[in-house]
Structures are given as structure tokens and as C-alpha cells.
Design a protein around this motif. Structure first.
Motif, PDB file in Angstrom:
ATOM      1  N   GLU A  45       0.862  -1.185   0.000  1.00 27.20           N
ATOM      2  CA  GLU A  45       0.000   0.000   0.000  1.00 27.20           C
ATOM      3  C   GLU A  45       0.898   1.235   0.000  1.00 27.20           C
ATOM      4  O   GLU A  45       2.128   1.116  -0.091  1.00 27.20           O
ATOM      5  CB  GLU A  45      -0.951  -0.012   1.194  1.00 27.20           C
ATOM      6  CG  GLU A  45      -0.303   0.198   2.538  1.00 27.20           C
ATOM      7  CD  GLU A  45      -1.269   0.785   3.551  1.00 27.20           C
ATOM      8  OE1 GLU A  45      -2.079   1.653   3.180  1.00 27.20           O
ATOM      9  OE2 GLU A  45      -1.207   0.372   4.716  1.00 27.20           O
ATOM     10  N   GLU A  46       0.324   2.445   0.116  1.00 27.10           N
ATOM     11  CA  GLU A  46       1.165   3.635   0.015  1.00 27.10           C
ATOM     12  C   GLU A  46       0.835   4.698   1.057  1.00 27.10           C
ATOM     13  O   GLU A  46       1.284   5.832   0.937  1.00 27.10           O
ATOM     14  CB  GLU A  46       1.049   4.243  -1.390  1.00 27.10           C
ATOM     15  CG  GLU A  46      -0.359   4.658  -1.764  1.00 27.10           C
ATOM     16  CD  GLU A  46      -0.468   5.224  -3.167  1.00 27.10           C
ATOM     17  OE1 GLU A  46       0.566   5.298  -3.878  1.00 27.10           O
ATOM     18  OE2 GLU A  46      -1.579   5.603  -3.560  1.00 27.10           O
ATOM     19  N   TYR A  48       0.976   4.200   4.808  1.00 25.11           N
ATOM     20  CA  TYR A  48       1.187   3.708   6.170  1.00 25.11           C
ATOM     21  C   TYR A  48       2.623   3.972   6.616  1.00 25.11           C
ATOM     22  O   TYR A  48       3.420   3.061   6.823  1.00 25.11           O
ATOM     23  CB  TYR A  48       0.876   2.206   6.215  1.00 25.11           C
ATOM     24  CG  TYR A  48       0.474   1.717   7.597  1.00 25.11           C
ATOM     25  CD1 TYR A  48      -0.681   2.189   8.202  1.00 25.11           C
ATOM     26  CD2 TYR A  48       1.240   0.787   8.284  1.00 25.11           C
ATOM     27  CE1 TYR A  48      -1.067   1.736   9.452  1.00 25.11           C
ATOM     28  CE2 TYR A  48       0.863   0.324   9.539  1.00 25.11           C
ATOM     29  CZ  TYR A  48      -0.290   0.808  10.114  1.00 25.11           C
ATOM     30  OH  TYR A  48      -0.679   0.369  11.356  1.00 25.11           O
ATOM     31  N   VAL A  84      -1.863  -1.187  -3.864  1.00 30.61           N
ATOM     32  CA  VAL A  84      -3.275  -1.522  -3.685  1.00 30.61           C
ATOM     33  C   VAL A  84      -3.693  -1.108  -2.271  1.00 30.61           C
ATOM     34  O   VAL A  84      -2.863  -1.067  -1.366  1.00 30.61           O
ATOM     35  CB  VAL A  84      -3.502  -3.039  -3.906  1.00 30.61           C
ATOM     36  CG1 VAL A  84      -2.720  -3.864  -2.904  1.00 30.61           C
ATOM     37  CG2 VAL A  84      -4.976  -3.403  -3.877  1.00 30.61           C
ATOM     38  N   ASP A  85      -4.966  -0.763  -2.078  1.00 27.04           N
ATOM     39  CA  ASP A  85      -5.456  -0.448  -0.736  1.00 27.04           C
ATOM     40  C   ASP A  85      -5.286  -1.669   0.155  1.00 27.04           C
ATOM     41  O   ASP A  85      -5.493  -2.808  -0.277  1.00 27.04           O
ATOM     42  CB  ASP A  85      -6.933  -0.050  -0.764  1.00 27.04           C
ATOM     43  CG  ASP A  85      -7.136   1.365  -1.286  1.00 27.04           C
ATOM     44  OD1 ASP A  85      -6.160   2.145  -1.296  1.00 27.04           O
ATOM     45  OD2 ASP A  85      -8.267   1.688  -1.678  1.00 27.04           O
ATOM     46  N   PHE A  86      -4.931  -1.438   1.411  1.00 30.41           N
ATOM     47  CA  PHE A  86      -4.649  -2.541   2.321  1.00 30.41           C
ATOM     48  C   PHE A  86      -5.827  -3.514   2.429  1.00 30.41           C
ATOM     49  O   PHE A  86      -5.631  -4.731   2.489  1.00 30.41           O
ATOM     50  CB  PHE A  86      -4.302  -2.007   3.714  1.00 30.41           C
ATOM     51  CG  PHE A  86      -3.770  -3.064   4.637  1.00 30.41           C
ATOM     52  CD1 PHE A  86      -2.423  -3.366   4.666  1.00 30.41           C
ATOM     53  CD2 PHE A  86      -4.627  -3.772   5.475  1.00 30.41           C
ATOM     54  CE1 PHE A  86      -1.929  -4.353   5.514  1.00 30.41           C
ATOM     55  CE2 PHE A  86      -4.145  -4.764   6.329  1.00 30.41           C
ATOM     56  CZ  PHE A  86      -2.789  -5.050   6.340  1.00 30.41           C
ATOM     57  N   SER A  87      -7.044  -2.984   2.433  1.00 29.64           N
ATOM     58  CA  SER A  87      -8.226  -3.831   2.591  1.00 29.64           C
ATOM     59  C   SER A  87      -8.398  -4.830   1.446  1.00 29.64           C
ATOM     60  O   SER A  87      -9.070  -5.845   1.602  1.00 29.64           O
ATOM     61  CB  SER A  87      -9.494  -2.975   2.718  1.00 29.64           C
ATOM     62  OG  SER A  87      -9.638  -2.129   1.589  1.00 29.64           O
ATOM     63  N   GLN A 151      -7.299   2.388  10.836  1.00 28.81           N
ATOM     64  CA  GLN A 151      -7.245   2.146   9.397  1.00 28.81           C
ATOM     65  C   GLN A 151      -8.108   0.941   9.038  1.00 28.81           C
ATOM     66  O   GLN A 151      -8.048  -0.101   9.692  1.00 28.81           O
ATOM     67  CB  GLN A 151      -5.817   1.917   8.915  1.00 28.81           C
ATOM     68  CG  GLN A 151      -5.724   1.747   7.392  1.00 28.81           C
ATOM     69  CD  GLN A 151      -4.299   1.584   6.911  1.00 28.81           C
ATOM     70  OE1 GLN A 151      -3.361   1.520   7.709  1.00 28.81           O
ATOM     71  NE2 GLN A 151      -4.109   1.509   5.609  1.00 28.81           N
ATOM     72  N   TYR A 172     -10.616   4.713   8.330  1.00 32.70           N
ATOM     73  CA  TYR A 172     -10.073   5.417   7.169  1.00 32.70           C
ATOM     74  C   TYR A 172      -9.286   4.461   6.278  1.00 32.70           C
ATOM     75  O   TYR A 172      -8.700   3.488   6.749  1.00 32.70           O
ATOM     76  CB  TYR A 172      -9.168   6.568   7.625  1.00 32.70           C
ATOM     77  CG  TYR A 172      -9.899   7.595   8.459  1.00 32.70           C
ATOM     78  CD1 TYR A 172     -10.564   8.656   7.864  1.00 32.70           C
ATOM     79  CD2 TYR A 172      -9.939   7.489   9.854  1.00 32.70           C
ATOM     80  CE1 TYR A 172     -11.249   9.598   8.632  1.00 32.70           C
ATOM     81  CE2 TYR A 172     -10.623   8.425  10.627  1.00 32.70           C
ATOM     82  CZ  TYR A 172     -11.281   9.478  10.010  1.00 32.70           C
ATOM     83  OH  TYR A 172     -11.963  10.391  10.768  1.00 32.70           O
ATOM     84  N   ASP A 173      -9.236   4.770   4.995  1.00 27.16           N
ATOM     85  CA  ASP A 173      -8.491   3.935   4.049  1.00 27.16           C
ATOM     86  C   ASP A 173      -6.992   3.972   4.339  1.00 27.16           C
ATOM     87  O   ASP A 173      -6.289   2.996   4.112  1.00 27.16           O
ATOM     88  CB  ASP A 173      -8.740   4.399   2.607  1.00 27.16           C
ATOM     89  CG  ASP A 173     -10.136   4.023   2.113  1.00 27.16           C
ATOM     90  OD1 ASP A 173     -10.672   3.008   2.592  1.00 27.16           O
ATOM     91  OD2 ASP A 173     -10.685   4.753   1.268  1.00 27.16           O
ATOM     92  N   LYS A 174      -6.492   5.118   4.821  1.00 21.84           N
ATOM     93  CA  LYS A 174      -5.069   5.275   5.094  1.00 21.84           C
ATOM     94  C   LYS A 174      -4.868   5.850   6.495  1.00 21.84           C
ATOM     95  O   LYS A 174      -5.638   6.701   6.937  1.00 21.84           O
ATOM     96  CB  LYS A 174      -4.415   6.183   4.047  1.00 21.84           C
ATOM     97  CG  LYS A 174      -4.567   5.658   2.623  1.00 21.84           C
ATOM     98  CD  LYS A 174      -3.816   6.513   1.637  1.00 21.84           C
ATOM     99  CE  LYS A 174      -4.112   6.083   0.201  1.00 21.84           C
ATOM    100  NZ  LYS A 174      -3.808   4.675  -0.043  1.00 21.84           N
TER     101      LYS A 174
END
Length: 262
Positions: A45-46, A48, A84-87, A151, A172-174
Motif C-alpha cells: 500500500e502507500e 502507512y 493496492v489499498d490494504f483492505s 485504518q 479510514y483507508d489510510k
């Protein structure tokens, strides 16, 4: 007719040989594909920091970025990153969007149902962060009636969801978004990995404070598809070597401000 048959038979064998080659190519293991392409594709991801994030020049940097690049180097290949998003990280890994996932992933029994993990390459743990000067929150027991942030899709979310008496849990996404909300007073505290908390308090010592005490200890590992045993064993050996030769200690000091391996 005989001439036609004589022509067709060699053609049949040629087609069969090429078809067989194509089939063999399709059946390459992940390890074989990496060696053939000379490339290790890492899911990450980008948002964190300090594990993985964009710097002011929009370059992808962080502990996991340096760690993954060193793994690729020791495998004898170049490392490329698939953001990619962590989720959605585990789903994308199993969909073969990339070879391995390196994104500060805590090893849990639930995640083990879907993927395999390396040996832990770092020991994480969930902690609480508040705005500097906030004297009303000294621990988990003080979160009753407060707004808590985490997150989405992380073990931080799992831990936060178990804390009783919270007025609202914002996801939150990030993690950067959660800290932005904390800075602006829209949430009272943030749950995240200890390494992340250490990074924020080091970079902005007058703005945030990480409370003493670990809420939960969580080893982090590299994520693999279950069938990629050969690749997992090869990288496990590399991780062991990086611990022994001090490489991981150097990366820890660089990104966290302390040696996580002592």
C-alpha cells in the motif's frame, strides 16, 4: 493423398511441440516465473508511514520498500511494486496480481485461512496516539465517550472494535487520514502499529504523543499464496540472513528511530 499425409504429420508434431511448450510456460511456479522474468512483483500500500508511503517527490519509500528491495537483490532479481489499498491486499494476492505481499501485515489466524506467511520479519503491536497535551486520555480505559480512529481492514480496526464505551469508531483507508483528523480535533485518539506511532512522534514531536503500553502484540510477515512454498522457503532464509548480518537492525533505526531486533 500420401503426400498430403506426409506433409500433415510433421506439421502435427510441430504444432504439438509448440503447444507443449506453451503449456509448460503456463505451469511455471511463482519461483520459476520470478527467475525467468528476473523480477519480483510486490503488493504494497502507500499510506502507512513509516512502513510504506509517498515522500514529497511522490516516490514510494519506507521500511517495507527498503526491505523488499533488499529481498529482491538477494534473490538476484529486481523488485517492482504493485500498489493496492490494504483492505484489498489479500484478495489481490490470491488473484495473482503480484508475487508476494509486503505491507506491514500482521500475522493472524484469520488471515492464515486465505494465505501463508513468512517467518515474522518484525514484531508489531497496537498502540494509542493522541494530540500532544491531551491529559484526558492516558489509556484504553479513558476512551469511553471518545471518538476513536483506525485504518480500515487492519488489525488496528479489529482491536479498536473490541474497545467498549467508545462514542464512535471512524475508519479510514489510510492511517495518514486518521492522523490528519486527529490533528484537526475530529477524533480523540488513533489506534495503529507501534512502529507507525514511533514514526509520527519522531517526525512531529510537538504534535502527537504515543501512550505507554501495547494493546496487543502482533508479529508481521510477508504474505504468500498457499501454493508458493518454494518461494516462501527461499525468502525465509533471506530474512534470517538479514537479521543475522544486521541489515534489518539498520533499516529499523533508519525508519523507526530504534532497533526493533534487540
Amino acid at each position: 493423398m500420401k503426400k498430403i499425409v506426409k506433409i500433415l504429420i510433421p506439421l502435427f508434431f510441430i504444432v504439438t511441440v509448440f503447444a507443449g511448450c506453451g503449456k509448460k510456460e503456463e505451469n511455471l511456479s511463482t519461483m520459476e516465473s520470478i527467475k525467468k522474468s528476473k523480477k519480483l512483483v510486490v503488493g504494497i500500500e502507500e499510506g502507512y508511514p513509516p512502513m510504506e508511503f509517498r515522500d514529497k517527490n511522490k516516490n514510494l519509500v519506507g521500511f517495507d520498500v527498503d526491505f523488499a528491495n533488499e529481498v529482491g537483490k538477494r534473490l538476484g532479481v529486481t523488485t517492482e511494486f504493485f500498489v493496492v489499498d490494504f483492505s484489498g491486499l489479500i484478495m489481490a494476492l490470491n488473484a495473482k496480481k503480484f508475487d508476494v505481499a509486503i505491507a506491514g501485515i500482521s500475522i493472524t489466524d484469520k488471515r492464515k485461512e486465505s494465505i501463508d506467511f513468512s517467518k515474522p520479519y518484525i514484531m508489531g503491536g497496537q498502540v494509542l496516539a493522541v494530540k500532544k497535551g491531551n491529559k484526558s486520555i492516558k489509556g484504553v480505559e479513558d476512551l469511553q465517550g471518545k471518538v476513536l480512529a483506525c485504518q480500515l481492514g487492519t488489525t488496528g480496526e479489529n482491536v479498536a472494535s473490541t474497545i467498549k464505551g467508545v462514542k464512535e469508531l471512524k475508519k479510514y483507508d489510510k492511517i495518514t487520514e486518521a492522523f490528519y483528523e486527529l490533528s484537526n480535533g475530529r477524533v480523540d485518539a488513533v489506534v495503529m502499529d507501534a512502529q507507525v506511532g514511533g514514526y509520527y512522534t519522531t517526525k512531529k514531536p510537538g504534535e502527537y504523543e504515543v501512550l505507554k503500553g501495547i494493546i496487543s502484540e502482533e508479529p508481521m510477515g510477508i504474505g504468500y499464496r498457499k501454493e508458493d512454498k518454494e518461494l516462501r522457503e527461499a525468502i525465509d532464509k533471506i530474512v534470517d540472513d538479514m537479521k543475522k548480518d544486521g541489515t534489518l537492525s539498520k533499516l529499523s533505526i533508519k525508519w523507526f528511530g530504534f532497533d526493533s531486533y534487540k
